[in-house]
Design a protein around this motif. Structure first.
Motif, PDB file in Angstrom:
ATOM      1  N   PHE A  75       0.825  -1.200   0.000  1.00 40.58           N
ATOM      2  CA  PHE A  75       0.000   0.000   0.000  1.00 40.58           C
ATOM      3  C   PHE A  75       0.869   1.264   0.000  1.00 40.58           C
ATOM      4  CE2 PHE A  75      -2.235   3.343   2.386  1.00 40.58           C
ATOM      5  CZ  PHE A  75      -3.352   3.520   1.578  1.00 40.58           C
ATOM      6  N   LEU A  76       1.989   1.206   0.736  1.00 46.28           N
ATOM      7  CA  LEU A  76       2.889   2.355   0.848  1.00 46.28           C
ATOM      8  C   LEU A  76       3.978   2.354  -0.232  1.00 46.28           C
ATOM      9  CD1 LEU A  76       3.309   2.382   4.732  1.00 46.28           C
ATOM     10  CD2 LEU A  76       1.866   3.895   3.350  1.00 46.28           C
ATOM     11  N   ASN A  77       3.868   1.441  -1.186  1.00 51.70           N
ATOM     12  CA  ASN A  77       4.849   1.314  -2.277  1.00 51.70           C
ATOM     13  C   ASN A  77       6.271   1.067  -1.779  1.00 51.70           C
ATOM     14  OD1 ASN A  77       2.984   1.649  -4.426  1.00 51.70           O
ATOM     15  ND2 ASN A  77       2.962   3.847  -3.994  1.00 51.70           N
ATOM     16  N   ILE A  78       6.390   0.245  -0.771  1.00 51.94           N
ATOM     17  CA  ILE A  78       7.698  -0.111  -0.229  1.00 51.94           C
ATOM     18  C   ILE A  78       8.257  -1.280  -1.033  1.00 51.94           C
ATOM     19  CG2 ILE A  78       8.871  -1.110   1.777  1.00 51.94           C
ATOM     20  CD1 ILE A  78       6.867   0.474   3.522  1.00 51.94           C
ATOM     21  N   ASN A  79       9.518  -1.193  -1.374  1.00 52.12           N
ATOM     22  CA  ASN A  79      10.185  -2.275  -2.078  1.00 52.12           C
ATOM     23  C   ASN A  79      10.626  -3.307  -1.027  1.00 52.12           C
ATOM     24  OD1 ASN A  79      12.006  -3.983  -3.379  1.00 52.12           O
ATOM     25  ND2 ASN A  79      12.722  -2.356  -4.743  1.00 52.12           N
ATOM     26  N   ASN A 101      15.314 -15.358  -3.987  1.00 50.02           N
ATOM     27  CA  ASN A 101      16.153 -15.328  -5.192  1.00 50.02           C
ATOM     28  C   ASN A 101      16.136 -16.645  -5.961  1.00 50.02           C
ATOM     29  OD1 ASN A 101      16.839 -12.681  -4.711  1.00 50.02           O
ATOM     30  ND2 ASN A 101      18.774 -13.174  -3.722  1.00 50.02           N
ATOM     31  N   ASN A 102      15.934 -17.757  -5.248  1.00 50.29           N
ATOM     32  CA  ASN A 102      15.874 -19.074  -5.890  1.00 50.29           C
ATOM     33  C   ASN A 102      14.446 -19.469  -6.262  1.00 50.29           C
ATOM     34  OD1 ASN A 102      18.672 -19.465  -5.670  1.00 50.29           O
ATOM     35  ND2 ASN A 102      18.465 -20.311  -3.613  1.00 50.29           N
ATOM     36  N   ASN A 103      13.537 -18.500  -6.188  1.00 52.22           N
ATOM     37  CA  ASN A 103      12.120 -18.738  -6.510  1.00 52.22           C
ATOM     38  C   ASN A 103      11.515 -19.881  -5.695  1.00 52.22           C
ATOM     39  OD1 ASN A 103      11.918 -16.663  -8.488  1.00 52.22           O
ATOM     40  ND2 ASN A 103      12.994 -18.011  -9.931  1.00 52.22           N
ATOM     41  N   GLU A 104      11.966 -20.024  -4.446  1.00 55.94           N
ATOM     42  CA  GLU A 104      11.433 -21.056  -3.560  1.00 55.94           C
ATOM     43  C   GLU A 104      10.366 -20.500  -2.623  1.00 55.94           C
ATOM     44  OE1 GLU A 104      14.484 -23.651  -1.795  1.00 55.94           O
ATOM     45  OE2 GLU A 104      15.893 -22.658  -3.168  1.00 55.94           O
ATOM     46  N   PHE A 105      10.254 -19.182  -2.570  1.00 56.33           N
ATOM     47  CA  PHE A 105       9.256 -18.552  -1.706  1.00 56.33           C
ATOM     48  C   PHE A 105       8.804 -17.254  -2.367  1.00 56.33           C
ATOM     49  CE2 PHE A 105       7.895 -15.744   1.725  1.00 56.33           C
ATOM     50  CZ  PHE A 105       7.002 -16.560   2.391  1.00 56.33           C
ATOM     51  N   ASP A 106       7.488 -17.069  -2.443  1.00 55.36           N
ATOM     52  CA  ASP A 106       6.922 -15.856  -3.024  1.00 55.36           C
ATOM     53  C   ASP A 106       6.178 -15.096  -1.934  1.00 55.36           C
ATOM     54  OD1 ASP A 106       5.807 -13.836  -4.512  1.00 55.36           O
ATOM     55  OD2 ASP A 106       4.574 -15.150  -5.766  1.00 55.36           O
ATOM     56  N   TYR A 107       6.836 -14.114  -1.357  1.00 51.59           N
ATOM     57  CA  TYR A 107       6.236 -13.361  -0.255  1.00 51.59           C
ATOM     58  C   TYR A 107       4.978 -12.611  -0.689  1.00 51.59           C
ATOM     59  CZ  TYR A 107       8.411  -9.187  -2.203  1.00 51.59           C
ATOM     60  OH  TYR A 107       8.772  -8.153  -3.025  1.00 51.59           O
ATOM     61  N   LYS A 108       4.821 -12.381  -1.974  1.00 55.89           N
ATOM     62  CA  LYS A 108       3.664 -11.627  -2.467  1.00 55.89           C
ATOM     63  C   LYS A 108       2.351 -12.393  -2.304  1.00 55.89           C
ATOM     64  CE  LYS A 108       6.540  -9.143  -5.708  1.00 55.89           C
ATOM     65  NZ  LYS A 108       6.948  -8.963  -7.076  1.00 55.89           N
ATOM     66  N   LYS A 109       2.443 -13.670  -2.011  1.00 61.38           N
ATOM     67  CA  LYS A 109       1.242 -14.486  -1.771  1.00 61.38           C
ATOM     68  C   LYS A 109       0.673 -14.281  -0.372  1.00 61.38           C
ATOM     69  CE  LYS A 109       2.478 -18.310  -4.829  1.00 61.38           C
ATOM     70  NZ  LYS A 109       2.769 -19.747  -4.883  1.00 61.38           N
ATOM     71  N   TYR A 110       1.384 -13.534   0.479  1.00 60.17           N
ATOM     72  CA  TYR A 110       1.003 -13.410   1.877  1.00 60.17           C
ATOM     73  C   TYR A 110       0.740 -11.956   2.262  1.00 60.17           C
ATOM     74  CZ  TYR A 110       2.739 -18.135   1.926  1.00 60.17           C
ATOM     75  OH  TYR A 110       2.940 -19.460   1.648  1.00 60.17           O
ATOM     76  N   ASN A 111      -0.154 -11.780   3.218  1.00 58.82           N
ATOM     77  CA  ASN A 111      -0.417 -10.453   3.776  1.00 58.82           C
ATOM     78  C   ASN A 111       0.631 -10.091   4.821  1.00 58.82           C
ATOM     79  OD1 ASN A 111      -2.746 -10.280   2.241  1.00 58.82           O
ATOM     80  ND2 ASN A 111      -4.056 -11.013   3.895  1.00 58.82           N
ATOM     81  N   LYS A 112       1.064 -11.119   5.561  1.00 59.60           N
ATOM     82  CA  LYS A 112       2.055 -10.910   6.618  1.00 59.60           C
ATOM     83  C   LYS A 112       3.011 -12.088   6.635  1.00 59.60           C
ATOM     84  CE  LYS A 112      -0.802  -8.091   9.561  1.00 59.60           C
ATOM     85  NZ  LYS A 112      -1.329  -7.831  10.875  1.00 59.60           N
ATOM     86  N   ILE A 113       4.227 -11.792   7.087  1.00 59.65           N
ATOM     87  CA  ILE A 113       5.219 -12.842   7.313  1.00 59.65           C
ATOM     88  C   ILE A 113       5.717 -12.690   8.745  1.00 59.65           C
ATOM     89  CG2 ILE A 113       7.415 -13.858   6.632  1.00 59.65           C
ATOM     90  CD1 ILE A 113       7.035 -12.598   3.881  1.00 59.65           C
ATOM     91  N   LEU A 114       5.668 -13.783   9.484  1.00 60.55           N
ATOM     92  CA  LEU A 114       6.147 -13.795  10.859  1.00 60.55           C
ATOM     93  C   LEU A 114       7.455 -14.579  10.880  1.00 60.55           C
ATOM     94  CD1 LEU A 114       4.091 -14.318  14.010  1.00 60.55           C
ATOM     95  CD2 LEU A 114       6.173 -15.649  13.698  1.00 60.55           C
TER      96      LEU A 114
END
Length: 151
Positions: A75-79, A101-114
């Motif tokens: 929402f805040l356009n943070i990279n 970087n190894n395409n093993e995790f896509d953080y964009k699928k989540y609202n939050k990461i703990l």
């Protein structure tokens, strides 16, 4: 092994006397790292309650974790990639960078990461399922299908 631990022969009795006390730290502005205000830091103590003995709780462990609000960041356009790179000195985040970087995790699928950074339990309590109880509390308080929990 402490006498109190010997007296707690049933694991359920021990677990029912454990307390997780968590402190939360939020920043409304970037103190040292750009865009870190989307990260909430938590630190906590694990205590053995000794109410029946009329004693203060005994600290038997500690933990820390961070919650990254990915939705707020977008929402805040943070990279987010840049924010991970800036914090790459932290092992939790450097490992995440490798996964991304190894395409093993896509953080964009989540609202939050703990990110659970550490869980330290005194040696005499390590086989008492306190770690499992900690994870259960984390899941109960933070988990949903849009939250990734990284240990």
């Amino acid at each position: 092994m402490s006498q109190h631990l010997k007296n707690l022969t049933n694991k359920n009795t021990l677990i029912s006397n454990i307390s997780f006390k968590t402190k939360c730290y939020r920043k409304n502005f970037d103190l040292t790292i750009p865009d870190e205000h989307i990260i909430t830091e938590y630190e906590g103590e694990i205590s053995l309650l000794r109410i029946d003995e009329k004693k203060l709780p005994k600290i038997i462990g500690e933990y820390s974790f961070s919650v990254w609000d990915i939705n707020l960041g977008e929402f805040l356009n943070i990279n987010i990639n840049e924010l991970f790179d800036i914090q790459s000195d932290n092992v939790s985040y450097s490992n995440m960078i490798s996964l991304i970087n190894n395409n093993e995790f896509d953080y964009k699928k989540y609202n939050k990461i703990l990110f659970i950074h550490n869980l330290i339990i005194k040696e005499e309590f390590r086989k008492a399922e306190i770690g499992e109880e900690f994870i259960e509390n984390i899941y109960r308080d933070y988990y949903n299908e849009n939250t990734a929990i990284i240990f």
